[in-house]
Write a protein that holds these residues in place. Structure first.
Motif, PDB file in Angstrom:
ATOM      1  N   ASN A  13       0.822  -1.214   0.000  1.00  0.00           N
ATOM      2  CA  ASN A  13       0.000   0.000   0.000  1.00  0.00           C
ATOM      3  C   ASN A  13       0.858   1.267   0.000  1.00  0.00           C
ATOM      4  OD1 ASN A  13      -2.535  -1.191  -0.173  1.00  0.00           O
ATOM      5  ND2 ASN A  13      -2.673  -1.500   2.051  1.00  0.00           N
ATOM      6  N   VAL A  14       1.936   1.261   0.778  1.00  0.00           N
ATOM      7  CA  VAL A  14       2.832   2.418   0.822  1.00  0.00           C
ATOM      8  C   VAL A  14       3.469   2.636  -0.556  1.00  0.00           C
ATOM      9  CG1 VAL A  14       5.005   3.283   1.793  1.00  0.00           C
ATOM     10  CG2 VAL A  14       3.267   2.311   3.300  1.00  0.00           C
ATOM     11  N   LEU A  16       2.283   1.693  -3.477  1.00  0.00           N
ATOM     12  CA  LEU A  16       1.243   2.159  -4.391  1.00  0.00           C
ATOM     13  C   LEU A  16       0.908   3.632  -4.169  1.00  0.00           C
ATOM     14  CD1 LEU A  16      -1.186  -0.915  -4.517  1.00  0.00           C
ATOM     15  CD2 LEU A  16       0.376  -0.112  -6.290  1.00  0.00           C
ATOM     16  N   VAL A  17       0.866   4.065  -2.925  1.00  0.00           N
ATOM     17  CA  VAL A  17       0.590   5.478  -2.631  1.00  0.00           C
ATOM     18  C   VAL A  17       1.725   6.355  -3.161  1.00  0.00           C
ATOM     19  CG1 VAL A  17       0.386   7.160  -0.748  1.00  0.00           C
ATOM     20  CG2 VAL A  17      -0.936   5.048  -0.679  1.00  0.00           C
ATOM     21  N   VAL A  18       2.967   5.929  -2.964  1.00  0.00           N
ATOM     22  CA  VAL A  18       4.115   6.695  -3.472  1.00  0.00           C
ATOM     23  C   VAL A  18       4.067   6.759  -5.005  1.00  0.00           C
ATOM     24  CG1 VAL A  18       6.632   6.686  -3.691  1.00  0.00           C
ATOM     25  CG2 VAL A  18       5.575   6.273  -1.476  1.00  0.00           C
ATOM     26  N   LEU A  20       1.430   6.549  -6.898  1.00  0.00           N
ATOM     27  CA  LEU A  20       0.316   7.418  -7.256  1.00  0.00           C
ATOM     28  C   LEU A  20       0.703   8.888  -7.119  1.00  0.00           C
ATOM     29  CD1 LEU A  20      -2.664   7.614  -8.080  1.00  0.00           C
ATOM     30  CD2 LEU A  20      -3.242   7.571  -5.647  1.00  0.00           C
ATOM     31  N   ILE A  21       1.415   9.228  -6.082  1.00  0.00           N
ATOM     32  CA  ILE A  21       1.861  10.611  -5.872  1.00  0.00           C
ATOM     33  C   ILE A  21       2.833  11.018  -6.982  1.00  0.00           C
ATOM     34  CG2 ILE A  21       3.225  12.119  -4.355  1.00  0.00           C
ATOM     35  CD1 ILE A  21       1.961  10.560  -1.976  1.00  0.00           C
ATOM     36  N   THR A  24       0.965  11.528 -10.245  1.00  0.00           N
ATOM     37  CA  THR A  24       0.192  12.769 -10.207  1.00  0.00           C
ATOM     38  C   THR A  24       1.101  13.977 -10.436  1.00  0.00           C
ATOM     39  OG1 THR A  24      -1.332  11.737  -8.631  1.00  0.00           O
ATOM     40  CG2 THR A  24      -1.411  14.127  -8.808  1.00  0.00           C
TER      41      THR A  24
END
Length: 143
Positions: A13-14, A16-18, A20-21, A24
């Protein structure tokens, strides 16, 4: 076993969040670049930038070319100019497409050599005209 799955899940999850950031941020940077380019095109600034950058790509000898004026014997003059240009291109293989241009000039010269004598002078004048067109299409650095 459940302890390990929780750690793996959190790590994924970490990551994937990185990702995604980062995606973006890259998207908005690309959007800003496109917006800037569109504004440059609208204002005419983009054409000036392209002209300036293309000047850097031209070899100095090409920047000093002047139009050829046909003499009394246009064929002799044309052959001389073709030989000079071909020698220059062969001796400077770092110019992009130099070999192709040299081959095209040699082919043009051979084609004019094979032209019947009645049409040879006219063919030479057309060859000189082609040279002048190329020379005039190269942007001048003097302003």
């Amino acid at each position: 076993m459940k302890k390990y799955l929780l750690g793996i899940s959190i790590t994924i999850n970490v990551v994937l969040v990185v990702a995604l950031i980062i995606a973006t941020v890259m998207f908005f940077n690309m959007k800003n670049k496109v917006t800037t380019m569109i504004e440059q095109v609208k204002s005419g600034e983009y054409i000036e930038l392209v002209t300036q950058n293309s000047q850097k790509l031209l070899p100095n000898s090409l920047k000093k070319l002047t139009a050829i004026e046909a003499s009394d014997n246009p064929c002799e003059y044309f052959y001389q100019e073709v030989d000079i240009a071909t020698e220059y291109l062969v001796s400077n293989p770092s110019i992009i497409g130099a070999e192709t241009y040299a081959n095209q000039l040699k082919t043009l010269k051979n084609t004019i050599n094979k032209t019947p004598s009645i049409l040879k002078e006219k063919a030479c004048k057309k060859g000189i005209s082609s040279f002048n067109y190329i020379i005039e299409s190269i942007p001048s650095t003097e302003k």
